[in-house]
Design an enzyme around this catalytic site. Structure first.
Site, PDB file in Angstrom:
ATOM      1  N   HIS A 176       5.729  -5.518   5.013  1.00 47.46           N
ATOM      2  CA  HIS A 176       5.464  -6.053   3.687  1.00 47.46           C
ATOM      3  C   HIS A 176       5.513  -4.939   2.653  1.00 47.46           C
ATOM      4  O   HIS A 176       5.398  -3.761   2.989  1.00 47.46           O
ATOM      5  CB  HIS A 176       4.095  -6.738   3.641  1.00 47.46           C
ATOM      6  CG  HIS A 176       2.962  -5.812   3.957  1.00 47.46           C
ATOM      7  ND1 HIS A 176       2.610  -5.478   5.246  1.00 47.46           N
ATOM      8  CD2 HIS A 176       2.107  -5.126   3.158  1.00 47.46           C
ATOM      9  CE1 HIS A 176       1.591  -4.643   5.230  1.00 47.46           C
ATOM     10  NE2 HIS A 176       1.262  -4.406   3.974  1.00 47.46           N
TER      11      HIS A 176
ATOM     12  N   CYS B 204     -12.150  12.655  -1.405  1.00 48.49           N
ATOM     13  CA  CYS B 204     -11.817  14.018  -0.983  1.00 48.49           C
ATOM     14  C   CYS B 204     -11.369  14.798  -2.212  1.00 48.49           C
ATOM     15  O   CYS B 204     -11.120  14.212  -3.268  1.00 48.49           O
ATOM     16  CB  CYS B 204     -10.729  14.008   0.093  1.00 48.49           C
ATOM     17  SG  CYS B 204      -9.124  13.400  -0.474  1.00 48.49           S
TER      18      CYS B 204
END
Length: 704
Positions: A65, A222
């Protein structure tokens, strides 16, 4: 869903034998139906999505997809293969392939298609009906829900043992309303490629709302907000599905974040915070059982974290109510060093975009106009549209302006990590003073810590109620800026400036064995934690030198980028040389690691390190050390802070630079292959003779 899949988009005899051929065959049907406008462009978008993570699901299902500008309307195509097609699922090839296409910007459409399809894929009778359908119209009706799937033979005993289904579950199976059902959990993000587990259908009668899955919320972040953030989110969501939990993740990445619904937070049994920078708006989770770890922990052991937060909830442990940010650097057991690391990483994460934009603009300016372009007059006073030198000067001066924000942004967001928004102004002011007194990058670090400490100290004071409303916007910025400015101008600024000057002269004078040793150390740091704190410290050290570019600092930048490219490239090469030593998923990750490594994204090696850290990390460190040392030995220089092989034309001595990178990649690949081969031989020698059923599946690596 009937308008999504007409009969023409169903192929019950899909003859393709590879995922690429299968996707092309189904995509061709979408083009013929007028739902995709550009076949090759759409296939490129699907391939890009597949390169991020395989889309195979257990049970013989593939769901390739993408979102694409070449899709006219949200649509779905289905193909059934006799022989099966490898879409990367752990249990083997897929015989049912669903190609989902959504237009760019159609996030809601994309997710609704995925979630609706996933709910029906949970029903074995549905997938078996698709496997036995002989008419494309029947298959299309089954997928759209217009024709109910027949009851699967052999399920009567299981249904009888489980008791009558709850009304809302029966309604979901038939896709019809069932009266007042319990609200369903919100749809997961696209990162959740596999369907969520349904409510516990095997529970006996009368279970009701008690069978709803327990909700756990999580935040991942992060320093760069690119790789670890989303890997950690995917790992937590997958572990939650396997444990029957409803895990909702907020990713605080480089593109910003969408806040968790307060109702979901209120419902949650606990919170997992997996981060290497300060969690934004952390006060939302006060009073909830909380597990606070680094982001890599969520990548490598997500199931343990979910079990730990549930255990805390069972014991009644809860995070304290809102406290000054300086006290919330982690769990109660976290030391000052852990919190200091998080504060520094917060500053670095916000600094990186300025480094990338400013540094690359300056590097392009040098490439176009030569290394004397920094002497060009201001383009505001003199600009010739047809002169390449004027354009080079424009790039240099814009990049120089962006680079001038580097130290203030670093200081401002270190203070933000410590004291939240009230720390921003004193931090930025302290960073600007650091530039004024020539304290440079080190001065920015000191200014940020001072600003955060001063503001946090004032936050803990018990002030009169009448002043509390103006504290964050007037008192704290005003007092903090005055104190930090005083300290930076008159107390610590000059000593730090002297230290910065000494460091700059030391780098400029590096030669011979000293330079090689520094390159080896930086290479080891870049490859030890693959994007973690040590990696970011080495990178920040190199970038800080670009603020005062000279021969030494440019060599350091070259060595750091070269070493950072080695781990993913080495792992990618190893999967090609000895693919049988790696799992199917690792071999798929190896394909993406080529691009990630070439782009200087060290995090591309994380999937390999998470599965086998004792062999992957030492191999990466060995290669990084060799590359860093060779780059310094060869005297390679680099003016761009990022870009990988795409900025090779901007590198001094580019051929020798590529030799250094190649040497490290070869050593990493050779080392990891030897270590994994030795483990495989030991496992084979120690394994007792047994029936064939005990043998490991083909392509999978024996366990330790």
């Amino acid at each position: 869903m009937s308008e999504l899949i007409p009969t023409a988009l169903v192929d019950l005899d899909l003859s393709a034998d590879t995922r690429e051929a299968a996707v092309r065959s189904l995509a061709q049907r979408l083009v013929e139906a007028g739902r995709v406008t550009d076949l090759d462009g759409f296939l490129a978008d699907v391939a890009a999505r597949e390169a991020q993570m395989p889309t195979g699901l257990e049970g013989g299902i593939g769901i390739p997809h993408c979102r694409s500008e070449h899709v006219a309307v949200p649509t779905l195509a289905f193909g059934r293969s006799r022989h099966g097609i490898d879409f990367g699922a752990v249990d083997g090839p897929a015989d049912l392939v669903f190609l989902i296409a959504a237009p760019t910007g159609g996030d809601a459409d994309h997710l609704s298609i995925l979630s609706a399809l996933a709910r029906r894929l949970l029903d074995e009778s549905f997938t078996e009906a698709l496997r036995s359908a002989q008419d494309p119209a029947v298959a299309a009706a089954l997928i759209s829900g217009e024709e109910p799937a027949p009851a699967q033979p052999g399920r009567a005993e299981a249904d009888e043992a489980a008791g009558p289904p709850a009304p809302e579950e029966a309604a979901r199976s038939a896709d019809v309303p069932a009266g007042p059902a319990a609200p369903q959990p919100p749809a997961q993000s696209e990162q959740s490629e596999q369907p969520e587990q349904s409510e516990q259908s095997a529970a006996g009668p009368g279970a009701g709302s008690a069978d709803r899955p327990v909700t756990i919320v999580a935040v991942t972040s992060c320093p760069t907000g690119i790789a670890h953030t989303y890997m950690a989110a995917e790992a937590l969501e997958k572990a939650g599905r396997e444990a029957g939990l409803h895990v909702v993740v907020e990713t605080q990445g480089s593109a910003g974040f969408t806040r968790l619904d307060p109702a979901v937070i209120a419902e949650a049994e606990g919170v997992v915070l997996a981060h290497d920078v300060e969690v934004r708006e952390r006060g939302r989770f006060a009073g909830k059982p909380t597990v606070d770890v680094g982001v890599k922990a969520a990548v490598s052991r997500p199931a343990e974290l979910l079990a730990e937060v549930r255990a805390k909830a069972a014991r009644g442990e809860a995070a304290p109510a809102a406290v000054p940010p300086v006290e919330r650097g982690g769990e109660a057991g976290d030391g000052y060093g852990t919190r200091l690391r998080k504060w520094l990483m917060t500053g670095v994460s916000y600094m990186v975009p300025f480094v990338a934009a400013g540094g690359l603009l300056i590097a392009l300016a040098f490439a176009i106009g030569g290394y004397r372009i920094d002497k060009a007059p201001s383009v505001a006073e003199h600009f010739v549209w047809a002169d390449s030198s004027s354009w080079a000067a424009l790039l240099f001066q814009v990049g120089n302006v962006a680079f001038s924000f580097l130290v203030p942004v670093l200081a401002g967001f270190i203070a933000y990590g410590m004291a939240d928004r009230p720390g921003l102004v004193p931090g930025f002011v302290g960073g600007a003073v650091a530039l004024t007194v020539d304290a440079g990058f080190l001065g920015g670090l000191v200014a940020g810590l001072l600003a955060g400490a001063v503001v946090s100290a004032v936050q803990r004071l018990d002030v009169p109620a009448v002043l509390r409303g103006i504290m964050p916007v007037v008192v704290l910025p005003l007092f903090g800026s005055a104190v930090v400015g005083f300290l930076m101008f008159l107390v610590v600024g000059k000593p730090v400036a002297s230290l910065q000057s000494a460091l700059t002269h030391w780098l400029a004078g590096l030669s011979g064995s000293n330079a090689v040793i520094l390159g080896v150390v930086l290479g080891l740091m870049m490859c030890f934690d693959l994007g973690g704190p040590l990696n970011k410290v080495a990178y920040a050290f190199a970038v800080g030198g670009l603020a005062h570019p000279d021969g030494g600092s440019l060599r350091v930048m070259a060595a750091v980028m070269a070493a950072g490219m080695v781990p993913p490239l080495g792992m990618a090469l190893a999967t090609v040389v000895r693919g049988r030593l790696f799992t199917r998923a690792e071999r798929e990750n190896g394909k993406a690691a080529w691009v990630l490594g070439a782009s200087f994204i060290t995090e591309g090696a994380i999937p390999f390190a998470a599965g086998d850290p004792l062999r992957v990390i030492p191999s990466a460190m060995a290669g990084g050390a060799v590359t860093g040392g060779l780059s310094m030995l060869f005297g390679c220089t680099l003016r761009a802070p990022h870009g990988g092989v795409f900025v090779v034309p901007l590198i001094g001595r580019p051929l020798l630079y590529l030799v250094a990178v190649a040497a490290g990649v070869l050593l990493t690949a050779l080392t990891v292959v030897l270590l994994k081969s030795a483990r495989a031989r030991r496992s084979a020698a120690s394994a007792p003779a047994g029936p064939p059923l005990a043998a490991a599946p083909a392509g999978a690596e024996p366990g330790v």
